[in-house]
Scaffold this active site. Structure first.
Site, mmCIF file in Angstrom:
data_model
loop_
_atom_site.group_PDB
_atom_site.id
_atom_site.type_symbol
_atom_site.label_atom_id
_atom_site.label_comp_id
_atom_site.label_asym_id
_atom_site.label_seq_id
_atom_site.Cartn_x
_atom_site.Cartn_y
_atom_site.Cartn_z
ATOM 1 N N CYS A 190 0.811 -1.218 0.000
ATOM 2 C CA CYS A 190 0.000 0.000 0.000
ATOM 3 C C CYS A 190 0.854 1.282 0.000
ATOM 4 O O CYS A 190 0.536 2.254 -0.685
ATOM 5 C CB CYS A 190 -0.957 -0.008 1.187
ATOM 6 S SG CYS A 190 -0.219 -0.556 2.721
ATOM 7 N N HIS A 244 -2.555 6.404 4.455
ATOM 8 C CA HIS A 244 -1.122 6.591 4.708
ATOM 9 C C HIS A 244 -0.671 7.919 4.087
ATOM 10 O O HIS A 244 -1.144 8.307 3.015
ATOM 11 C CB HIS A 244 -0.307 5.478 4.051
ATOM 12 C CG HIS A 244 -0.464 4.121 4.673
ATOM 13 N ND1 HIS A 244 -1.066 3.892 5.880
ATOM 14 C CD2 HIS A 244 -0.037 2.904 4.222
ATOM 15 C CE1 HIS A 244 -1.023 2.593 6.155
ATOM 16 N NE2 HIS A 244 -0.422 1.983 5.161
HETATM 17 N N1 LIG Z 1 -4.751 -3.303 5.565
HETATM 18 C C1 LIG Z 1 -4.151 -2.732 4.543
HETATM 19 O O1 LIG Z 1 -4.036 -1.500 4.452
HETATM 20 C C2 LIG Z 1 -3.585 -3.568 3.437
HETATM 21 C C3 LIG Z 1 -3.170 -2.911 2.267
HETATM 22 C C4 LIG Z 1 -2.631 -3.658 1.239
HETATM 23 C C5 LIG Z 1 -2.512 -5.013 1.362
HETATM 24 N N2 LIG Z 1 -2.913 -5.628 2.515
HETATM 25 C C6 LIG Z 1 -2.760 -7.092 2.576
HETATM 26 O O2 LIG Z 1 -4.045 -7.674 2.373
HETATM 27 C C7 LIG Z 1 -4.165 -8.855 3.158
HETATM 28 C C8 LIG Z 1 -5.376 -8.730 4.081
HETATM 29 O O3 LIG Z 1 -5.163 -7.639 4.960
HETATM 30 P P1 LIG Z 1 -6.296 -7.057 5.914
HETATM 31 O O4 LIG Z 1 -5.739 -5.781 6.411
HETATM 32 O O5 LIG Z 1 -7.615 -7.067 5.244
HETATM 33 O O6 LIG Z 1 -6.291 -8.139 7.102
HETATM 34 P P2 LIG Z 1 -7.431 -8.459 8.188
HETATM 35 O O7 LIG Z 1 -8.288 -7.286 8.432
HETATM 36 O O8 LIG Z 1 -6.703 -9.067 9.317
HETATM 37 O O9 LIG Z 1 -8.335 -9.590 7.478
HETATM 38 C C9 LIG Z 1 -7.847 -10.893 7.200
HETATM 39 C C10 LIG Z 1 -8.867 -11.669 6.401
HETATM 40 O O10 LIG Z 1 -8.307 -12.936 6.048
HETATM 41 C C11 LIG Z 1 -9.148 -13.985 6.541
HETATM 42 N N3 LIG Z 1 -8.300 -15.119 6.920
HETATM 43 C C12 LIG Z 1 -7.393 -15.174 7.902
HETATM 44 N N4 LIG Z 1 -6.805 -16.393 7.940
HETATM 45 C C13 LIG Z 1 -7.374 -17.116 6.937
HETATM 46 C C14 LIG Z 1 -7.213 -18.448 6.459
HETATM 47 N N5 LIG Z 1 -6.340 -19.291 6.997
HETATM 48 N N6 LIG Z 1 -7.980 -18.850 5.411
HETATM 49 C C15 LIG Z 1 -8.868 -18.027 4.848
HETATM 50 N N7 LIG Z 1 -9.079 -16.755 5.268
HETATM 51 C C16 LIG Z 1 -8.332 -16.310 6.297
HETATM 52 C C17 LIG Z 1 -9.882 -13.382 7.708
HETATM 53 O O11 LIG Z 1 -11.068 -14.109 7.925
HETATM 54 P P3 LIG Z 1 -11.757 -14.277 9.381
HETATM 55 O O12 LIG Z 1 -12.826 -13.218 9.483
HETATM 56 O O13 LIG Z 1 -12.370 -15.660 9.258
HETATM 57 O O14 LIG Z 1 -10.699 -14.183 10.409
HETATM 58 C C18 LIG Z 1 -10.153 -11.987 7.162
HETATM 59 O O15 LIG Z 1 -11.237 -12.027 6.252
HETATM 60 C C19 LIG Z 1 -2.825 -9.022 3.874
HETATM 61 O O16 LIG Z 1 -1.991 -9.857 3.110
HETATM 62 C C20 LIG Z 1 -2.262 -7.614 3.902
HETATM 63 O O17 LIG Z 1 -0.862 -7.592 3.980
HETATM 64 C C21 LIG Z 1 -3.457 -4.944 3.545
#
Ligand SMILES: NC(=O)c1ccc[n+]([C@@H]2O[C@H](COP(=O)([O-])OP(=O)(O)OC[C@H]3O[C@@H](n4cnc5c(N)ncnc54)[C@H](OP(=O)(O)O)[C@@H]3O)[C@@H](O)[C@H]2O)c1
Length: 328
Positions: A125, A238
């Site tokens: 990001c 950010h």
């Molecule tokens: N946050 C940001 O600004 C951002 C920006 C760019 C990229 N990212 C990337 O995008 C990804 C997700 O980030 P996020 O911020 O959305 O994280 P998050 O809020 O922690 O959400 C994680 C998601 O993944 C699911 N999950 C976790 N373990 C899993 C498994 N073993 N199998 C299937 N689903 C699973 C969770 O489901 P449950 O509800 O069942 O726990 C939830 O839907 C990460 O790789 C992160 O690095 C994030």
């Protein structure tokens, strides 16, 4: 067109559902997946209740799969999910540095998406937000050296990061002990110059992502970039302060003119009216705000500028949908 979101219940997944709706993405079917924690819950898309399913350990019946469930999950399963012809657009860092996987920002290198072999990576990001502003300046004036310091929101660490800021701020204001789990230190009223793990060269992995990914997306393997990544107690969007030395002479006026017509960019640069990029104004916007554009006083042919961008949108969900639009 069948679309699936793995990690639909997370910070990025929820935004993806909204962006698909807002951009009227032409899909016939949307399937939502998460872990056992959320399987069986429902989410709304175009006024319809959809049930969240357990993520398959096999091919996903979709044309496009947005993977937003973390790097470990993507590394293990992305190739399998793509097994029956789906294209996986991955939000994690699992595939970004694989030479066979295109790393795409549609405003910059859309054509590279064509070379995919089932997986396309979405950039980090922080990288995406800087890159949309830096690319048009690079094209016009030739960026040689880039020094950037970041001011990153807690939602960059997912939904739990945002919750930790809210909960621990409440504890602080109630005079209770302030704890931390997602971040290395208490985040309320603090700034933490530590995002992701430290590398052998004393930079963090988050900082090196900006270096590696900007070079790959721009096709400029030699571009000199240095980053300091800092977590701050904001909820979303950010910001980054950049100093860029260019090959050719540059002025703030010429830079503003270039940025004014650049896709994905909104110039917000009226200091006399206290208008400049900020997380509060950048939140929810598709464009990245760029301002505080000025001649750098320390180097020749150099500019300073400040960007704020919604990292859940341009840094994740929006960029994913834009890639999906390219595929369509
Ligand atoms: N946050 C940001 O600004 C951002 C920006 C760019 C990229 N990212 C990337 O995008 C990804 C997700 O980030 P996020 O911020 O959305 O994280 P998050 O809020 O922690 O959400 C994680 C998601 O993944 C699911 N999950 C976790 N373990 C899993 C498994 N073993 N199998 C299937 N689903 C699973 C969770 O489901 P449950 O509800 O069942 O726990 C939830 O839907 C990460 O790789 C992160 O690095 C994030």
């Amino acid at each position: 067109m069948r679309v699936a979101i793995v990690g639909a219940t997370g910070a990025v997944g929820k935004e993806l559902i909204k962006v698909l709706e807002e951009r009227e993405f032409p899909l016939d079917e949307l399937r939502l997946y998460a872990s056992a924690r959320s399987a069986g819950t429902t989410m709304t898309f175009r006024n319809q209740e959809l049930t969240v399913e357990l993520t398959p350990e096999g091919p996903i019946p979709a044309d496009i799969v947005s993977a937003s469930a973390g790097g470990g999950v993507s590394k293990k399963w992305a190739r399998t999910w793509a097994g029956e012809g789906a294209v996986v657009v991955d939000n994690s860092s699992a595939w970004r540095y694989d030479p066979e996987v295109p790393l795409i920002i549609p405003e910059i290198n859309p054509r590279a998406a064509k070379n995919h072999k089932g997986i396309i990576a979405n950039p980090n990001c922080t990288t995406a937000i800087l890159a949309v502003a830096l690319w048009p300046l690079h094209r016009a004036f030739g960026a040689k050296n880039v020094v950037v310091s970041t001011y990153q929101a807690t939602s960059g660490a997912g939904a739990e990061g945002m919750q930790e800021l809210l909960d621990e701020t409440r504890s602080f204001l109630d005079g209770k002990p302030v704890g931390h789990k997602v971040f290395q230190h208490p985040i309320p009223f603090n700034v933490i110059p530590h995002i992701d793990s430290f590398q052998d060269n004393d930079y963090t992995r988050e900082e090196m992502k900006v270096v590696w990914e900007t070079r790959k997306i721009f096709g400029e393997s030699g571009m000199k970039i240095s980053c300091t990544a800092v977590r701050i107690p904001t909820l979303r969007a950010h910001s980054e302060a950049a100093t860029v030395i260019f090959e050719r002479p540059v002025s703030p006026a010429a830079a503003r003119e270039v940025l004014a017509s650049a896709p994905g960019v909104e110039v917000v640069d009226e200091p006399a009216r206290a208008r400049y990029p900020m997380p509060l104004t950048a939140t929810g916007k598709w464009n990245v705000e760029v301002g505080r554009i000025r001649q750098n006083l320390a180097f020749d042919n150099a500019l300073d500028f400040f960007v704020s961008g919604d990292q859940l949108l341009k840094g994740a969900a929006l960029n994913t949908v834009q890639i999906a639009e390219l595929l369509v």
